[in-house]
Design a protein around this motif. Sequence first.
Motif, short mmCIF file in Angstrom:
data_model
loop_
_atom_site.label_atom_id
_atom_site.label_comp_id
_atom_site.label_asym_id
_atom_site.label_seq_id
_atom_site.Cartn_x
_atom_site.Cartn_y
_atom_site.Cartn_z
N GLY A 179 -74.00 1.20 -17.52
CA GLY A 179 -73.19 1.71 -18.61
C GLY A 179 -73.40 0.91 -19.86
O GLY A 179 -74.38 0.22 -20.05
N ARG A 180 -72.42 1.00 -20.73
CA ARG A 180 -72.49 0.32 -22.00
C ARG A 180 -72.21 -1.17 -21.79
O ARG A 180 -71.53 -1.56 -20.87
N VAL A 219 -73.59 13.72 -19.73
CA VAL A 219 -73.17 12.76 -18.71
C VAL A 219 -71.94 13.29 -17.96
O VAL A 219 -71.85 13.18 -16.73
N ALA A 220 -71.02 13.88 -18.71
CA ALA A 220 -69.84 14.47 -18.07
C ALA A 220 -70.24 15.54 -17.07
O ALA A 220 -69.67 15.63 -15.97
N GLY A 248 -82.02 3.31 -25.21
CA GLY A 248 -80.58 3.39 -25.48
C GLY A 248 -79.96 4.65 -24.93
O GLY A 248 -78.73 4.78 -24.91
N GLY A 249 -80.80 5.60 -24.51
CA GLY A 249 -80.31 6.83 -23.92
C GLY A 249 -80.61 6.88 -22.44
O GLY A 249 -80.86 5.87 -21.80
N THR A 265 -72.38 5.72 -21.55
CA THR A 265 -73.32 6.03 -22.63
C THR A 265 -72.72 5.69 -23.98
O THR A 265 -71.54 5.92 -24.23
N GLY A 266 -73.56 5.15 -24.85
CA GLY A 266 -73.15 4.86 -26.21
C GLY A 266 -73.64 5.91 -27.20
O GLY A 266 -73.42 5.78 -28.40
N LYS A 267 -74.34 6.95 -26.68
CA LYS A 267 -74.87 8.00 -27.54
C LYS A 267 -73.92 9.20 -27.56
O LYS A 267 -73.71 9.83 -26.52
#
Length: 347
Positions: free
Chosen positions: A345-346, A214-215, A300-301, A205-207
């Motif tokens: 993923g990113r 996510v963790a 993006g999420g 994730t880039g957010k």
Amino acid sequence: MSRFPRFLLGAASALALLAAAGGLAFWVGRVASLSPGPLETQRQVVVPRGGTETIAAALAEQGVIANPRFFALVAWLTRDAGPLRAAEFTFPAGVSLQDVLHILREGRAVQHRLTIPEGLTARQIGSLIAGAEALRGEMPAIDEGEVLPETYAYQRDDERAALVRRAEAAMSRALADAWKARAPDLPLATPREALILASIIERETGKPEERARVAAVFINRLRRGMPLQADSTVAYAAADGGVLDRPLSRADLERDSPFNTYRRSGLPPAPIASPGRETLRAATRPDTTDELYFVADGTGGHAFARTLEEHNRNVARWREGRQGGAGAAGGAAGGGAAGGGAAGGRP
């Protein structure tokens, strides 16, 4: 008047003239050293080693001073103020000779900065540091995940190896701090495992606001013995430790690799990138949820789900948003093996 007194009078007059001339010379030199210099615009200049004459020649060549000999004389007359340093300095437009000497003796050398973004692989970080022109020396080997993404200040001609050692020490401190403040009862046995998990989260994730969530998904899966099914680890394996420049394929998902978290349970054997401080914190202090799945939401999420049924609906919406493009063969954190959904993923 005898000849002796006349001699004394002549000598006294000569000394007075010499003193006056010396005072005048000092005054002229003082005024000259305070007058604006020839530099038309601010400039950064690398001042070399080699003594006053070498420094004077370099400054004259760069247009900072007009007269190297006068510079050397004034530097010698003011030598008690300290030695002249060899470094890279910024000289303002019209800087006077007095200020030039002050900068050389007490000024701060130019600070260069190198920013290592979160989520880069060791290869990418190595290329970044190797390409920093103000650094010198050979580029040392970097282990995956061992360098902390951050902005590092350095001076021209600092060693690349020294900067890498600083970045590695920063990662060690950041990981130790995150591990010390970790939540209780995590299914992580060592700080190394926390680093590996954080590297996956960083690539998924880039957010920033999603990291702890996510963790939590990955932590919940580890607790249940479920495969992580993280696309980022599969992409890392498919690119042989690099960055994959194409969508994942079915063959990638079926590849037998210790980094293929669709085929192997638990964490991969090593990090897949360098996580930042906040992601280290997220890995060791995840949100408290019972979610087991997530998939890209097209903005993006990610859309998160507790059940496979809910997750499949999210996958279907994602596919509709892609206008029928299936993209990758599997889904991050459980899509492919658990029901099939493209997510990743990113980049």
